[in-house]
Design an enzyme around this catalytic site. Structure first.
Site, PDB file in Angstrom:
ATOM      1  N   SER A   1       0.843  -1.201   0.000  1.00  0.00           N
ATOM      2  CA  SER A   1       0.000   0.000   0.000  1.00  0.00           C
ATOM      3  C   SER A   1       0.876   1.247   0.000  1.00  0.00           C
ATOM      4  CB  SER A   1      -0.886   0.008   1.246  1.00  0.00           C
ATOM      5  OG  SER A   1      -0.093   0.309   2.378  1.00  0.00           O
ATOM      6  N   LYS A   2       0.219   2.391   0.069  1.00  0.00           N
ATOM      7  CA  LYS A   2       0.920   3.683   0.076  1.00  0.00           C
ATOM      8  C   LYS A   2       1.938   3.767   1.213  1.00  0.00           C
ATOM      9  CE  LYS A   2      -1.918   6.982  -2.364  1.00  0.00           C
ATOM     10  NZ  LYS A   2      -1.410   6.966  -3.688  1.00  0.00           N
ATOM     11  N   ARG A   3       1.596   3.123   2.313  1.00  0.00           N
ATOM     12  CA  ARG A   3       2.498   3.121   3.472  1.00  0.00           C
ATOM     13  C   ARG A   3       3.893   2.628   3.111  1.00  0.00           C
ATOM     14  NH1 ARG A   3       1.844  -0.674   7.320  1.00  0.00           N
ATOM     15  NH2 ARG A   3       0.345  -1.761   5.997  1.00  0.00           N
TER      16      ARG A   3
END
Ligand code: GLU
Length: 441
Positions: free
Chosen positions: A201-203
């Site tokens: 994910s973006k994380r």
């Protein structure tokens, strides 16, 4: 003739994870002198995101994953899907209910197939399978029908797609068979996880391809890095061109276990690509980057010409990991810097007790005198000796004197090599900046 395709749904902008799927399909086609197509699967009208199709097409082109033009757009093919759904109803393999057409799944027996990834035999119990929709009441096909119809008509083989579709294989194989068509081979690519092994994910720094582009990544580096997520090139050679990938790639060597996306590794690789890039190529990449990507922000400030970029590249090539790093590192060469008083005050020449801003300005004053006295064009050795001597005269360390000059010239404590930067700025501009700083506080 081997034909493969990348078949993204425009339910969002093109994501970095999709690059690997597209790349592997591209490599298989090219290795076999085959055809690679792009198919936009826009039949889920509720999840359709406007601009996504354009984003996918533009990023495929930017990455250099050239596909047969024009791309296939499923919403243009509505009538074709309908015709096949009706044919299945006529043959008794499907039925109509609530305005939709459903496929009738057999409730007994097993379905086996061998996935090309890891040569895995997968067995499904058909008693676990339920009837499913082929054609929705809005007249659009589901993925299941559209996949079977299109990949039959496009003669796709093998079908290369994400692992999430593995559980739908019985639906697809049975639909191919009900239509009397040959079933293609399938390659379901392993998941891509983040460094903490949770869903990517973006994380984890995993963004849309356009965002990587805006952030100054090179398409070659993105392709190279994504290729390694599930495949090891021969000889464990990490840096590998697209051409060599085409020669060496094989689906049978793709790992069946999940791969881990590591943004720091991608950044490192991008830096490697910048370092090995030819100056002329890097010049156009930086120029295009400045004009197209950060053009809006840059329109407000001074920016370098192509010639100026070329001059400065040897000084910064080894110091940048992304094209975007070019801007903060070289800004001062095209624009008078903003000086930061607090930073200047912290530049207390080391080893000297009780130094304050006034003392530093005294040193700057002496620097100024030396600069003005130095014969133009300044020579590196003379410059070096002059300020080493000044350090001796004033009891400062040579490093402190050069650091004062650096800050006066650039407003920064970190720059490309000082003398080379000074040469790009020109003697007069350097003297002007030192004078300006002396007068500033
Ligand atoms: N549209 C599907 C997706 O984006 C593609 C699956 C396929 O490649 O067949 O997941």
């Amino acid at each position: 003739m081997i034909k493969t395709r990348f078949a993204p749904s425009p339910t969002g902008m093109m994501h970095i994870g999709g690059v690997r799927t597209a790349l592997y399909a591209y490599l298989v086609a090219k290795k076999n002198n085959g055809v690679f197509s792009l198919r936009i699967e826009d039949t889920d009208r509720n999840r359709f995101v406007s601009g996504a199709t354009e984003d996918i097409i533009a990023n495929m082109r930017w990455l250099g994953l050239n596909f047969e033009e024009p791309p296939i757009i499923q919403s243009d093919r509505k009538e074709i899907y309908k015709q096949y759904a009706n044919e299945l109803v006529k043959e008794g393999a499907a039925y109509e209910k609530d305005g939709a057409i459903w496929f009738k799944m057999p409730q007994t027996g097993q379905l086996k197939f061998t996935d090309l990834i890891g040569n895995r035999e997968v067995v499904f119990d058909l008693k676990d399978q339920k009837d499913f929709v082929l054609l929705k009441s809005d007249g659009f096909p589901t993925y299941h029908l559209a996949h079977v119809v299109d990949d039959h008509e496009m003669e796709t083989n093998p079908v290369i797609r994400a692992d999430e579709w593995m559980s739908s294989v019985p639906k697809h194989i049975l639909t191919f068979q009900a239509l009397g068509w040959e079933v293609p081979e399938y390659a379901h690519l392993p998941l891509i996880l983040g460094t903490d092994r949770s869903k990517l994910s973006k994380r984890h720094g995993a963004m849309g391809v356009s965002e990587f582009r805006k952030d100054g990544f090179l398409p070659e580096a993105i392709l190279n890095y994504m290729a390694l997520l599930g495949w090891t090139p021969p000889g464990d050679k990490e840096i590998i061109t697209l051409e060599d990938m085409i020669k060496a790639f094989s689906l049978k060597d793709v790992h069946s276990t999940p791969a881990v996306f590591d943004i720091t590794k991608l950044e490192w690789m991008n830096g490697e690509y910048i370092r090995k890039s030819q100056i002329s190529k890097l010049k156009s990449q930086i120029w295009e980057y400045l004009m197209e990507i950060s053009g809006e922000a840059l329109a407000k400030v001074e920016h370098p010409t192509e010639d100026e970029i070329e001059k400065v590249i040897p000084l910064i090539k080894d110091r940048i990991k992304k094209l975007s790093d070019f801007v903060p590192l070289t800004d001062f060469l095209w624009e008078k810097p903003e000086y930061d008083k607090a930073q200047f005050e912290k530049l207390v020449p080391s080893g000297v007790e009780g130094v304050n801003i006034k003392d530093q300005k005294d040193v700057l004053g002496k620097i100024m005198e030396k600069l003005e006295a130095m014969e133009k064009p300044w020579q590196a050795e003379v410059f070096e000796k002059t300020f080493r001597d000044l350090a001796d005269e004033t009891g400062l360390k040579a490093g402190d004197v050069f650091q004062l000059i650096r800050v006066a010239v650039s407003g920064q404590t970190v720059t490309p090599p000082l003398f080379e930067s000074i040469k790009i700025l020109g003697e007069d501009e350097v003297v002007k900046r030192v004078a300006y700083l002396i007068a500033l506080w």
